[in-house]
Design a protein around this motif. Structure first.
Motif, PDB file in Angstrom:
ATOM      1  N   VAL A   1       0.840  -1.217   0.000  1.00 53.34           N
ATOM      2  CA  VAL A   1       0.000   0.000   0.000  1.00 53.34           C
ATOM      3  C   VAL A   1       0.865   1.253   0.000  1.00 53.34           C
ATOM      4  O   VAL A   1       0.627   2.202  -0.772  1.00 53.34           O
ATOM      5  CB  VAL A   1      -0.944  -0.015   1.219  1.00 53.34           C
ATOM      6  N   VAL A   2       1.878   1.270   0.849  1.00 47.59           N
ATOM      7  CA  VAL A   2       2.748   2.451   0.930  1.00 47.59           C
ATOM      8  C   VAL A   2       3.519   2.643  -0.368  1.00 47.59           C
ATOM      9  O   VAL A   2       3.671   3.761  -0.863  1.00 47.59           O
ATOM     10  CB  VAL A   2       3.707   2.332   2.130  1.00 47.59           C
ATOM     11  N   TYR A   3       3.997   1.581  -0.939  1.00 46.32           N
ATOM     12  CA  TYR A   3       4.760   1.688  -2.185  1.00 46.32           C
ATOM     13  C   TYR A   3       3.899   2.270  -3.306  1.00 46.32           C
ATOM     14  O   TYR A   3       4.339   3.144  -4.054  1.00 46.32           O
ATOM     15  CB  TYR A   3       5.312   0.316  -2.590  1.00 46.32           C
ATOM     16  N   VAL A   4       2.693   1.766  -3.412  1.00 41.62           N
ATOM     17  CA  VAL A   4       1.796   2.246  -4.471  1.00 41.62           C
ATOM     18  C   VAL A   4       1.490   3.736  -4.290  1.00 41.62           C
ATOM     19  O   VAL A   4       1.394   4.495  -5.271  1.00 41.62           O
ATOM     20  CB  VAL A   4       0.499   1.409  -4.494  1.00 41.62           C
ATOM     21  N   MET A   5       1.361   4.170  -3.042  1.00 41.39           N
ATOM     22  CA  MET A   5       0.969   5.576  -2.776  1.00 41.39           C
ATOM     23  C   MET A   5       2.153   6.443  -2.349  1.00 41.39           C
ATOM     24  O   MET A   5       1.966   7.536  -1.816  1.00 41.39           O
ATOM     25  CB  MET A   5      -0.100   5.599  -1.674  1.00 41.39           C
ATOM     26  N   ARG A   6       3.382   5.982  -2.607  1.00 40.50           N
ATOM     27  CA  ARG A   6       4.564   6.666  -2.070  1.00 40.50           C
ATOM     28  C   ARG A   6       4.690   8.119  -2.524  1.00 40.50           C
ATOM     29  O   ARG A   6       5.101   8.985  -1.746  1.00 40.50           O
ATOM     30  CB  ARG A   6       5.821   5.896  -2.442  1.00 40.50           C
ATOM     31  N   HIS A   7       4.350   8.420  -3.788  1.00 34.93           N
ATOM     32  CA  HIS A   7       4.513   9.794  -4.294  1.00 34.93           C
ATOM     33  C   HIS A   7       3.551  10.763  -3.621  1.00 34.93           C
ATOM     34  O   HIS A   7       3.854  11.946  -3.488  1.00 34.93           O
ATOM     35  CB  HIS A   7       4.298   9.813  -5.813  1.00 34.93           C
ATOM     36  N   LYS A   8       2.408  10.270  -3.225  1.00 35.25           N
ATOM     37  CA  LYS A   8       1.429  11.126  -2.558  1.00 35.25           C
ATOM     38  C   LYS A   8       1.661  11.181  -1.056  1.00 35.25           C
ATOM     39  O   LYS A   8       1.364  12.185  -0.410  1.00 35.25           O
ATOM     40  CB  LYS A   8       0.013  10.625  -2.848  1.00 35.25           C
ATOM     41  N   LEU A   9       2.192  10.088  -0.519  1.00 32.74           N
ATOM     42  CA  LEU A   9       2.320  10.015   0.936  1.00 32.74           C
ATOM     43  C   LEU A   9       3.590  10.672   1.462  1.00 32.74           C
ATOM     44  O   LEU A   9       3.581  11.302   2.522  1.00 32.74           O
ATOM     45  CB  LEU A   9       2.298   8.543   1.381  1.00 32.74           C
ATOM     46  N   LEU A  10       4.682  10.543   0.730  1.00 37.84           N
ATOM     47  CA  LEU A  10       5.986  10.975   1.245  1.00 37.84           C
ATOM     48  C   LEU A  10       6.295  12.418   0.834  1.00 37.84           C
ATOM     49  O   LEU A  10       7.370  12.722   0.312  1.00 37.84           O
ATOM     50  CB  LEU A  10       7.070  10.015   0.740  1.00 37.84           C
ATOM     51  N   LYS A  11       5.367  13.354   1.079  1.00 32.90           N
ATOM     52  CA  LYS A  11       5.528  14.746   0.653  1.00 32.90           C
ATOM     53  C   LYS A  11       6.309  15.583   1.644  1.00 32.90           C
ATOM     54  O   LYS A  11       6.878  16.612   1.289  1.00 32.90           O
ATOM     55  CB  LYS A  11       4.152  15.393   0.424  1.00 32.90           C
ATOM     56  N   ASN A  12       6.314  15.210   2.918  1.00 33.25           N
ATOM     57  CA  ASN A  12       7.047  15.987   3.905  1.00 33.25           C
ATOM     58  C   ASN A  12       7.512  15.071   5.028  1.00 33.25           C
ATOM     59  O   ASN A  12       7.181  13.874   5.083  1.00 33.25           O
ATOM     60  CB  ASN A  12       6.217  17.157   4.434  1.00 33.25           C
ATOM     61  N   ALA A  13       8.260  15.654   5.923  1.00 32.04           N
ATOM     62  CA  ALA A  13       8.904  14.858   6.972  1.00 32.04           C
ATOM     63  C   ALA A  13       7.899  14.225   7.910  1.00 32.04           C
ATOM     64  O   ALA A  13       8.083  13.076   8.348  1.00 32.04           O
ATOM     65  CB  ALA A  13       9.877  15.748   7.748  1.00 32.04           C
ATOM     66  N   ILE A  14       6.834  14.966   8.270  1.00 35.77           N
ATOM     67  CA  ILE A  14       5.895  14.423   9.249  1.00 35.77           C
ATOM     68  C   ILE A  14       5.178  13.196   8.691  1.00 35.77           C
ATOM     69  O   ILE A  14       4.936  12.213   9.402  1.00 35.77           O
ATOM     70  CB  ILE A  14       4.884  15.511   9.693  1.00 35.77           C
ATOM     71  N   ASN A  15       4.848  13.210   7.394  1.00 33.03           N
ATOM     72  CA  ASN A  15       4.223  12.042   6.780  1.00 33.03           C
ATOM     73  C   ASN A  15       5.193  10.858   6.735  1.00 33.03           C
ATOM     74  O   ASN A  15       4.810   9.702   6.971  1.00 33.03           O
ATOM     75  CB  ASN A  15       3.734  12.373   5.374  1.00 33.03           C
ATOM     76  N   LYS A  16       6.445  11.192   6.416  1.00 32.38           N
ATOM     77  CA  LYS A  16       7.446  10.124   6.408  1.00 32.38           C
ATOM     78  C   LYS A  16       7.595   9.505   7.800  1.00 32.38           C
ATOM     79  O   LYS A  16       7.713   8.275   7.939  1.00 32.38           O
ATOM     80  CB  LYS A  16       8.784  10.663   5.928  1.00 32.38           C
ATOM     81  N   ARG A  17       7.558  10.366   8.827  1.00 26.29           N
ATOM     82  CA  ARG A  17       7.715   9.844  10.192  1.00 26.29           C
ATOM     83  C   ARG A  17       6.500   9.028  10.626  1.00 26.29           C
ATOM     84  O   ARG A  17       6.639   8.039  11.356  1.00 26.29           O
ATOM     85  CB  ARG A  17       7.957  11.009  11.153  1.00 26.29           C
ATOM     86  N   LEU A  18       5.320   9.472  10.193  1.00 31.61           N
ATOM     87  CA  LEU A  18       4.123   8.700  10.557  1.00 31.61           C
ATOM     88  C   LEU A  18       4.172   7.304   9.939  1.00 31.61           C
ATOM     89  O   LEU A  18       3.849   6.294  10.595  1.00 31.61           O
ATOM     90  CB  LEU A  18       2.862   9.440  10.078  1.00 31.61           C
ATOM     91  N   ILE A  19       4.561   7.242   8.673  1.00 33.08           N
ATOM     92  CA  ILE A  19       4.649   5.935   8.008  1.00 33.08           C
ATOM     93  C   ILE A  19       5.763   5.093   8.643  1.00 33.08           C
ATOM     94  O   ILE A  19       5.627   3.888   8.856  1.00 33.08           O
ATOM     95  CB  ILE A  19       4.877   6.119   6.504  1.00 33.08           C
ATOM     96  N   ALA A  20       6.892   5.810   8.936  1.00 29.03           N
ATOM     97  CA  ALA A  20       7.983   5.095   9.613  1.00 29.03           C
ATOM     98  C   ALA A  20       7.525   4.558  10.960  1.00 29.03           C
ATOM     99  O   ALA A  20       7.945   3.462  11.385  1.00 29.03           O
ATOM    100  CB  ALA A  20       9.177   6.022   9.775  1.00 29.03           C
ATOM    101  N   SER A  21       6.653   5.325  11.642  1.00 27.19           N
ATOM    102  CA  SER A  21       6.143   4.877  12.944  1.00 27.19           C
ATOM    103  C   SER A  21       5.312   3.615  12.801  1.00 27.19           C
ATOM    104  O   SER A  21       5.367   2.709  13.652  1.00 27.19           O
ATOM    105  CB  SER A  21       5.303   5.989  13.584  1.00 27.19           C
ATOM    106  N   VAL A  22       4.518   3.533  11.720  1.00 26.83           N
ATOM    107  CA  VAL A  22       3.713   2.320  11.484  1.00 26.83           C
ATOM    108  C   VAL A  22       4.618   1.105  11.335  1.00 26.83           C
ATOM    109  O   VAL A  22       4.410   0.040  11.961  1.00 26.83           O
ATOM    110  CB  VAL A  22       2.837   2.508  10.232  1.00 26.83           C
ATOM    111  N   PHE A  23       5.664   1.275  10.508  1.00 28.30           N
ATOM    112  CA  PHE A  23       6.566   0.138  10.300  1.00 28.30           C
ATOM    113  C   PHE A  23       7.427  -0.133  11.529  1.00 28.30           C
ATOM    114  O   PHE A  23       7.845  -1.281  11.762  1.00 28.30           O
ATOM    115  CB  PHE A  23       7.432   0.379   9.063  1.00 28.30           C
ATOM    116  N   ALA A  24       7.690   0.936  12.314  1.00 30.48           N
ATOM    117  CA  ALA A  24       8.421   0.709  13.568  1.00 30.48           C
ATOM    118  C   ALA A  24       7.593  -0.131  14.519  1.00 30.48           C
ATOM    119  O   ALA A  24       8.112  -1.021  15.209  1.00 30.48           O
ATOM    120  CB  ALA A  24       8.780   2.042  14.201  1.00 30.48           C
ATOM    121  N   MET A  25       6.265   0.137  14.581  1.00 33.29           N
ATOM    122  CA  MET A  25       5.399  -0.657  15.435  1.00 33.29           C
ATOM    123  C   MET A  25       5.291  -2.087  14.923  1.00 33.29           C
ATOM    124  O   MET A  25       5.243  -3.047  15.695  1.00 33.29           O
ATOM    125  CB  MET A  25       4.014   0.006  15.531  1.00 33.29           C
TER     126      MET A  25
END
Length: 648
Positions: free
Chosen positions: A531-555
């Motif tokens: 899901v993240v890979y498919v939506m990476r261009h829309k999701l990874l626009k700024n640091a806070i979004n990157k950190r939120l996604i990183a937090s999901v994978f960290a959990m």
């Protein structure tokens, strides 16, 4: 004339005599000082004049019938009379009864001889010179009805209608002065210097006539051998009107008296027109004569047009060589100003607007503002820019009418500098640079201030850009719609995998063991990554979004570690699942505390799943799947609401 700028003791003593006794000098017609001249020319006799009496020898009516007295001066009296042969009114000038002495007689005769020679439209014509019934001289002149110029200056209501200008009184008076110049220049061509030019000696007629009168102090610079006229070179005494007198007249330098002496007097009249005050003043006659002798240049106030101020100072230069070479040259200078009067009026109007502009700017800049940077936090009022535009337009229009208008040139420079200073104060670098490029004269101070402003603005821009990047990186509202979609898809993955596994276990197709547990985790992780890979261009626009996604994978990574530890420690699968949901609950709670407070309901959903799995192990997969689905849908809903509010 002596080059000394201050009178010597001999001259001071002579002036003191003027002030103290009335034998060397006498006061004639208000403030005119005139030397006492005696002695008629040897070859001349009053008896040789024709008889022009009002009565003939036998008492019958004569050529002139006297009606009434029009006025009188220091020596003479002027009467209205009718010339019976021509049926016209004339003016007759005779001596006052207390002035029947040879010196006064000679003055009257000389005035007649001089004005008789000067046939000019601006000089009153002389019709005849003769003797009255008492054998005394009488001068017959054209009858002029009007007022003297001094009265019109004092009371504008007395100004003849033909000469009056309500819109521009100064120009009306300058035109009168130009006509006086015509008379003076004509007299100079005849070798005559008036020596007593002043508004009191100019007559204004009811039909626009301008006459230069009272030639009693006139001298000749040409010796014709007749002795009828006094010669300038023979002048040894001070004579003239102290308020207007030229330095060479005040110093009794007869050799220096010539046409440029009258030019000085014309300049003194112009001074009176533009300031309302005589050229020379003082608390006493002595003080006034000292000021006249020194004749220092005048620093004229701002209300006097600059061009007229230059004309005044040039005409009244102490040294004759510094003055206009002739009355005609002086007249041309005044005429040039009159022709440029519209340009001057525009300049004066723009100058007043410039003063108003300065005032508004000073008031605006005096108000408190944020001193943290070069740019004020307040928007400059539009009135400032409106005044600037009007002011600049006025000066430029003045230059279109007269390209050599130095005041307008200075005005353009001044108004540009005022606005450059203002723009530099408020921190508008572009406006200041554009205006600075239009200056005709470089201003190094402004160039340095502009460079400093650019440096300060550069630092400010860098700081603002840094803040913008930080703001962009921590902007939770960026890509909220995409995050909402991602989390909804993850809800299907995270919730669907355990429920599908539960169904398989219930049907006996699978067993809920650690092996099954890791397969489920692998499926969830793979689904999340997809899901993240498919939506990476829309999701990874700024640091806070990157950190939120990183937090999901960290959990997820934490859940993997927990499952591995549970397997190693020999814990049952239900217990590991309960702990895993607890991990997710507190992980989401930390995100709610640090990033988005709206995530806390999701933490509760995970917590319900944790306790459900712990207390009802037989339903562990159901509690796991449903809590995952509910928690992630709550997060998706919160972010969807944010996106909807942005679009509204």
């Amino acid at each position: 004339m002596s080059s000394a700028s201050h009178p010597d003791d001999h001259l001071l003593a002579a002036w003191n005599g003027l002030a103290e006794d009335n034998q060397t000098m006498r006061l004639v017609s208000a403030d005119t000082l005139e030397p006492l001249v005696v002695g008629l020319p040897e070859a001349f006799s009053i008896a040789s004049l024709p008889r022009l009496a009002a009565l003939d020898a036998v008492g019958a009516p004569g050529e002139y019938r006297v009606a009434r007295t029009l006025g009188q001066g220091g020596m003479g009296v002027i009467r209205l009379a009718e010339q019976t042969s021509l049926f016209r009114n004339v003016a007759i000038k005779t001596l006052r009864t207390d002035q029947h002495y040879e010196g006064a007689t000679l003055d009257l005769l000389r005035e007649a001889w001089i004005t008789g020679r000067l046939e000019h439209p601006n000089i009153i014509p002389v019709h005849a010179l003769g003797q009255d019934e008492h054998g005394l001289p009488m001068l017959v002149m054209k009858m002029v009805e009007g007022v003297n110029w001094a009265e019109a200056l004092h009371d504008p209501a007395k100004m003849p209608a033909r000469l009056r200008s309500e819109r521009d009184p100064l120009t009306a008076h300058l035109k009168i002065l130009m006509q006086v110049c015509n008379a003076v220049h004509f007299a100079h061509t005849m070798g005559i210097v008036h020596r007593d030019l002043k508004p009191d000696n100019v007559m204004l007629g009811a039909f626009g006539e301008v006459y230069l009168v009272d030639w009693g102090l006139a001298v000749s610079v040409i010796d014709d051998g007749s002795a009828r006229l006094p010669l300038a070179k023979d002048i040894k005494d001070v004579a003239g009107t102290a308020a207007y007198i030229a330095p060479e007249m005040a110093g009794a330098h007869g050799q220096a008296i010539e046409a440029r002496t009258d030019v000085y007097l014309l300049g003194a009249i112009l001074h009176r027109l533009v300031t309302g005050q005589p050229r020379h003043g003082g608390e006493s006659l002595m003080a006034t004569l000292i000021n006249a002798y020194d004749s220092k240049a005048v620093d004229y106030p701002d209300f006097v047009p600059g061009e007229l101020a230059l004309i005044c100072n040039k005409a009244t230069d102490r040294e004759r060589a510094g003055r206009y070479e002739s009355a005609e040259a002086f007249r041309v200078a005044v005429e040039d100003y009159v022709e440029h009067r519209d340009s001057h009026r525009l300049t004066e109007s723009a100058g007043r607007q410039l003063a108003t502009l300065r005032s508004f700017i000073a008031e605006f800049l005096a108000q408190p503002h944020d001193a943290a940077g070069p740019r004020t936090q307040r928007q400059p009022p539009t009135l400032i820019y409106k005044l600037f535009a009007q002011c600049r337009f006025g000066f430029e229009q003045a230059l279109m009418l007269w390209a050599d208008n130095d005041d307008a040139k200075s005005g353009v420079q001044d108004v540009l500098e005022v606005m450059i200073d203002f723009e530099l104060h408020v921190g508008d670098e572009k406006a200041a640079a554009n205006l600075l490029a239009e200056l005709k004269q470089r201003n190094h101070e402004f160039e340095q201030r502009l460079a400093a402003l650019r440096e300060a603005l550069g630092r400010e821009a860098q700081q603002i850009d840094r803040f913008k990047r930080i703001g962009h990186d921590v902007d939770l509202e960026l890509a909220t719609g995409e995050r909402s979609v991602m989390i909804a898809r993850l809800a299907v993955v995270f919730g669907g995998a355990p429920l599908l596994n539960s169904a398989l276990v219930r049907l006996g197709a699978s067993e809920y063991s650690f092996q099954n547990y890791f397969v489920q985790f692998a499926a969830i992780s793979a689904g999340a990554a997809l899901v993240v890979y498919v939506m990476r261009h829309k999701l990874l626009k700024n640091a806070i979004n990157k950190r939120l996604i990183a937090s999901v994978f960290a959990m997820l990574a934490g859940a993997l570690v927990m499952r591995l530890l549970g397997f190693v420690l020999g814990l049952d699968v239900a217990g590991c699942t309960a702990l895993e949901n607890g991990l997710f609950a507190f992980g989401i709670l930390m995100l709610a505390l640090l990033t988005d407070a709206r995530l806390w309901p999701a933490a509760l959903a995970f917590l319900v799943g944790a306790f459900g799995a712990a207390f009802v192990p037989s339903l562990v997969l159901e509690f796991d799947g449903l809590s995952n689905f509910a928690a992630l849908l709550l997060i998706a809903r919160a972010w969807k609401q944010t996106e909807d509010s942005k679009q509204r």
